[in-house]
Design a protein around this motif. Structure first.
Motif, PDB file in Angstrom:
ATOM      1  N   HIS A 106     -30.699  16.505 -51.115  1.00 27.80           N
ATOM      2  CA  HIS A 106     -32.512  15.670 -50.253  1.00 27.80           C
ATOM      3  C   HIS A 106     -33.063  15.528 -51.689  1.00 27.80           C
ATOM      4  CE1 HIS A 106     -36.396  16.174 -48.786  1.00 27.80           C
ATOM      5  NE2 HIS A 106     -36.836  17.107 -48.892  1.00 27.80           N
ATOM      6  N   ARG A 107     -33.307  16.941 -52.344  1.00 32.99           N
ATOM      7  CA  ARG A 107     -33.856  16.459 -53.727  1.00 32.99           C
ATOM      8  C   ARG A 107     -33.280  14.642 -54.542  1.00 32.99           C
ATOM      9  NH1 ARG A 107     -32.169  21.255 -57.028  1.00 32.99           N
ATOM     10  NH2 ARG A 107     -30.660  19.740 -58.001  1.00 32.99           N
ATOM     11  N   LEU A 108     -32.083  14.598 -54.724  1.00 35.45           N
ATOM     12  CA  LEU A 108     -32.176  13.031 -54.717  1.00 35.45           C
ATOM     13  C   LEU A 108     -32.394  11.975 -54.149  1.00 35.45           C
ATOM     14  CD1 LEU A 108     -28.117  13.374 -55.347  1.00 35.45           C
ATOM     15  CD2 LEU A 108     -29.742  13.844 -56.987  1.00 35.45           C
ATOM     16  N   TYR A 109     -32.844  12.077 -52.772  1.00 39.56           N
ATOM     17  CA  TYR A 109     -33.724  11.284 -51.743  1.00 39.56           C
ATOM     18  C   TYR A 109     -34.968  11.353 -52.118  1.00 39.56           C
ATOM     19  CZ  TYR A 109     -34.501   8.781 -47.685  1.00 39.56           C
ATOM     20  OH  TYR A 109     -34.815   8.974 -46.726  1.00 39.56           O
ATOM     21  N   ALA A 110     -35.099  12.331 -51.807  1.00 42.25           N
ATOM     22  CA  ALA A 110     -36.477  12.425 -52.669  1.00 42.25           C
ATOM     23  C   ALA A 110     -37.098  11.782 -53.477  1.00 42.25           C
ATOM     24  CB  ALA A 110     -36.784  13.941 -52.347  1.00 42.25           C
TER      25      ALA A 110
ATOM     26  N   ILE B 173     -31.062  15.656 -44.652  1.00 41.85           N
ATOM     27  CA  ILE B 173     -31.134  15.261 -46.507  1.00 41.85           C
ATOM     28  C   ILE B 173     -32.816  13.969 -46.573  1.00 41.85           C
ATOM     29  CG2 ILE B 173     -30.292  13.488 -47.696  1.00 41.85           C
ATOM     30  CD1 ILE B 173     -27.612  14.105 -46.991  1.00 41.85           C
ATOM     31  N   THR B 174     -32.762  13.453 -45.734  1.00 46.47           N
ATOM     32  CA  THR B 174     -34.159  12.458 -45.502  1.00 46.47           C
ATOM     33  C   THR B 174     -35.605  13.779 -45.175  1.00 46.47           C
ATOM     34  OG1 THR B 174     -33.772  12.038 -43.271  1.00 46.47           O
ATOM     35  CG2 THR B 174     -32.812  10.826 -45.259  1.00 46.47           C
ATOM     36  N   GLY B 175     -35.011  14.628 -45.102  1.00 46.07           N
ATOM     37  CA  GLY B 175     -36.214  15.142 -45.135  1.00 46.07           C
ATOM     38  C   GLY B 175     -37.743  15.145 -43.067  1.00 46.07           C
TER      39      GLY B 175
ATOM     40  N   THR C 262     -23.200  18.247 -61.401  1.00 43.33           N
ATOM     41  CA  THR C 262     -24.375  17.860 -60.423  1.00 43.33           C
ATOM     42  C   THR C 262     -25.237  17.353 -60.961  1.00 43.33           C
ATOM     43  OG1 THR C 262     -25.356  20.457 -59.378  1.00 43.33           O
ATOM     44  CG2 THR C 262     -23.376  18.800 -58.495  1.00 43.33           C
ATOM     45  N   ASP C 263     -26.272  18.504 -62.079  1.00 42.81           N
ATOM     46  CA  ASP C 263     -27.040  17.656 -62.967  1.00 42.81           C
ATOM     47  C   ASP C 263     -27.275  16.375 -63.451  1.00 42.81           C
ATOM     48  OD1 ASP C 263     -28.548  20.356 -61.930  1.00 42.81           O
ATOM     49  OD2 ASP C 263     -28.148  21.340 -63.570  1.00 42.81           O
TER      50      ASP C 263
ATOM     51  N   VAL D 154     -28.399  10.815 -64.329  1.00 48.50           N
ATOM     52  CA  VAL D 154     -27.403   9.666 -64.256  1.00 48.50           C
ATOM     53  C   VAL D 154     -28.037   8.432 -63.433  1.00 48.50           C
ATOM     54  CG1 VAL D 154     -25.450   8.047 -64.214  1.00 48.50           C
ATOM     55  CG2 VAL D 154     -25.442  10.256 -65.517  1.00 48.50           C
ATOM     56  N   LEU D 155     -28.372   9.417 -61.982  1.00 48.31           N
ATOM     57  CA  LEU D 155     -28.979   8.145 -61.211  1.00 48.31           C
ATOM     58  C   LEU D 155     -30.325   8.167 -61.274  1.00 48.31           C
ATOM     59  CD1 LEU D 155     -27.103   9.741 -57.926  1.00 48.31           C
ATOM     60  CD2 LEU D 155     -26.866   7.843 -58.848  1.00 48.31           C
TER      61      LEU D 155
END
Length: 548
Positions: A262-266, A508-510, A183-184, A189-190
């Motif tokens: 959520h961290r990815l989205y932020a 996810i979006t906060g 996951t890290d 990569v993203l």
């Protein structure tokens, strides 16, 4: 495996010949048994009636029957079936009906559907199918111990691991990156896709990860959840460490999965539109003149990069299941080929009619019967070759010696008269993968082979059977509930799906806080009846186990 298949095929063929011969194969037309059969009319079939339909004529001659079809368009089949059963004016045979598990229990209990057990005991090819796939018989046996219907059986290899993440390998190469393993890694990569201009146009227009709603396994949050806790994206049920049915979307591990997303989205790594856009909108973004999508979730690759030339889709390859922070690496799995009940014999059938119908159903479960139901007669009256057995050197979808070649069906081809496509079939994994295909996985001719290659990355990471609730197609899969219970389960499941998905997007979006709002979210699940939902499935699994 090829030797095993050949042995199975020989046994099936021998059984079919013996069973059919015992039922008067080759009987003169005057000796034919009349059968009224219900079936759905596929848009690809002009008519099922004899003599216009060549396949009907072939089946009538093979089994010594005369068939009168009650044929309705596929999309109207369920409604027409219900009307016929309610009126009492139903046929002797449902060849392609649509019976839920609860309906099998109801109509079987009322005596409207005949138990098939004794006939199946004399049907060698069906028995061989049960032996070849041990889960098959239990999934079609009702709690009273009877089998009232035979299903459409289709084990689609790539469909069994449908929660895939597809990633742009050209972008990986441009940035000197490898496929993510954890996951890290996925997050890194993203981030690179977002910040390092992998499409090389000098603009910050890249979308690292997207998906779509209301379409097959394209929800952007299903794949990233499995490194934290098992998630089928539909029932939200799994088997916990105590081998008991449990619900996942209220567990601490589920919250950690949401926290990760959520961290990815932020960081701008998940496309905000992925939570609301449909497949057409996703395709429009994917197929723009400039490639801007780094990865997307979808059941198969070409769901998104479909409307351009064939240079785009081969760039996207499946990311194997990534490992989560606790070392968990898994994928959701749908191995069952059992669909809703199709074939049934009603109380209006005589013994002779029942035996003839079962002889036909028995043959439909053979290798040849399955292939012919899918592709039609080997050669029709116009000389068109629909299918043939594989020739030396031809390879199947799995890269092994092929079993059969089947002609692809052109989307604009006129309806045919050389097949039924009612799909009473036994299309197991090995037969499915024995379809001869191009081995060039970067070509459209090799696309089905491509899907097998990509699915091979997922199969090693499916949970063992004792960690999965047997949910297949539909609400209850291979489990049986009385009709009122099934309706209640369907209600809870539908409401839960909506509630969980809405809250996943909100967390996810906060829009909701994973600390301040979590307890309220869990209380909302409880109010939907999650405890009842879990207990009911556990009771059904216990009852099914007692029958084995």
């Amino acid at each position: 495996m090829r030797k095993t298949l050949l042995t199975l095929a020989v046994l099936l063929l021998a059984g079919t010949l013996a069973f059919a011969a015992g039922e008067g194969e080759g009987a003169a037309p005057g000796d034919a048994v009349s059968l009224t059969m219900f079936g759905g009319l596929s848009p690809r079939v002009e008519t099922l009636d004899s003599p216009e339909n060549e396949y009907t004529v072939w089946m009538e001659e093979k089994f010594g029957v005369q068939i009168e079809w009650v044929a309705v368009p596929d999309q109207e089949r369920k409604q027409k079936q219900n009307l016929l059963l309610a009126s009492g004016d139903y046929p002797e045979i449902f060849w392609a009906g649509d019976f839920s598990n609860a309906e099998q229990m109801r109509y079987g209990g009322q005596g409207l559907l005949q138990p098939l057990n004794d006939l199946i005991a004399q049907a060698p090819d069906i028995l061989a199918a049960f032996e070849f796939k041990p889960y098959f018989r239990p999934e079609i046996t009702t709690p009273d111990g009877n089998i009232y219907t035979l299903p459409h059986f289709e084990e689609c290899y790539h469909c069994s691991v449908r929660q895939k993440l597809w990633m742009n390998t050209t972008w990986l190469d441009n940035l000197g990156l490898q496929m993510p393993d954890t996951t890290d890694d996925l997050e890194a990569v993203l981030l690179a896709f977002k910040n390092q201009d992998p499409n090389g146009n000098g603009e910050a227009d890249e979308i690292p990860l997207t998906g779509a709603t209301g379409t097959w396994s394209a929800d952007v949050y299903d794949y990233p959840m499995n490194p934290f806790i098992y998630n089928d994206g539909a029932s939200y049920l799994y088997m916990n460490d105590n081998k008991e049915v449990d619900f996942n979307a209220n567990k601490p591990e589920w919250r950690e999965g949401l926290r990760y997303m959520h961290r990815l989205y932020a960081q701008g790594l998940i496309d905000p539109q992925a939570f609301t856009q449909n497949l057409d909108a996703g395709r429009a973004v994917m197929n723009a003149e400039t490639t801007v999508v780094g990865s997307y979730t979808a059941g198969h690759n070409r769901m998104f990069p479909r409307d351009t030339d064939d240079s785009l889709w081969p760039q996207y390859r499946a990311v194997p299941p990534v490992m989560g922070p606790t070392g968990l690496r898994q994928t959701a799995y749908w191995p069952s080929g059992v669909s809703r009940g199709k074939f049934a014999i009603t109380d209006k059938a005589s013994d002779a009619q029942a035996r003839k119908a079962m002889a036909m159903a028995n043959w439909a479960y053979t290798e040849e019967g399955t292939i012919m139901e899918i592709f039609g007669l080997p050669t029709n009256s116009e000389g068109t070759v629909n299918w043939r057995y594989a020739e030396e050197g031809e390879l199947g979808l799995n890269g092994q010696p092929g079993i059969y070649w089947g002609a692809p069906h052109a989307a604009d081809a006129p309806p045919s008269k050389d097949r039924w496509r009612t799909e009473l079939i036994f299309w197991h994994f090995d037969l499915f993968n024995g379809w001869v295909a191009s081995q060039d996985i970067a070509s459209i001719e090799g696309y089905e082979r491509f899907l097998v290659v990509e699915s091979d990355k997922y199969i090693p990471h499916v949970p063992p059977p004792d960690m999965r609730v047997p949910i297949g197609r539909g609400t209850t899969g291979g489990l049986y509930f009385p009709e009122e219970v099934a309706q209640r389960i369907a209600q809870i499941q539908a409401e839960t799906q909506t509630y969980v998905r809405q809250n996943m997007a909100a967390f996810i979006t906060g829009q909701k806080d994973l600390d301040a709002d979590w307890d309220g979210y869990v209380a909302g699940l409880d109010a939907l009846g999650i405890e009842e939902y879990v207990d009911t499935f556990q009771a059904a699994m216990d009852a099914a186990a007692a029958l084995q």
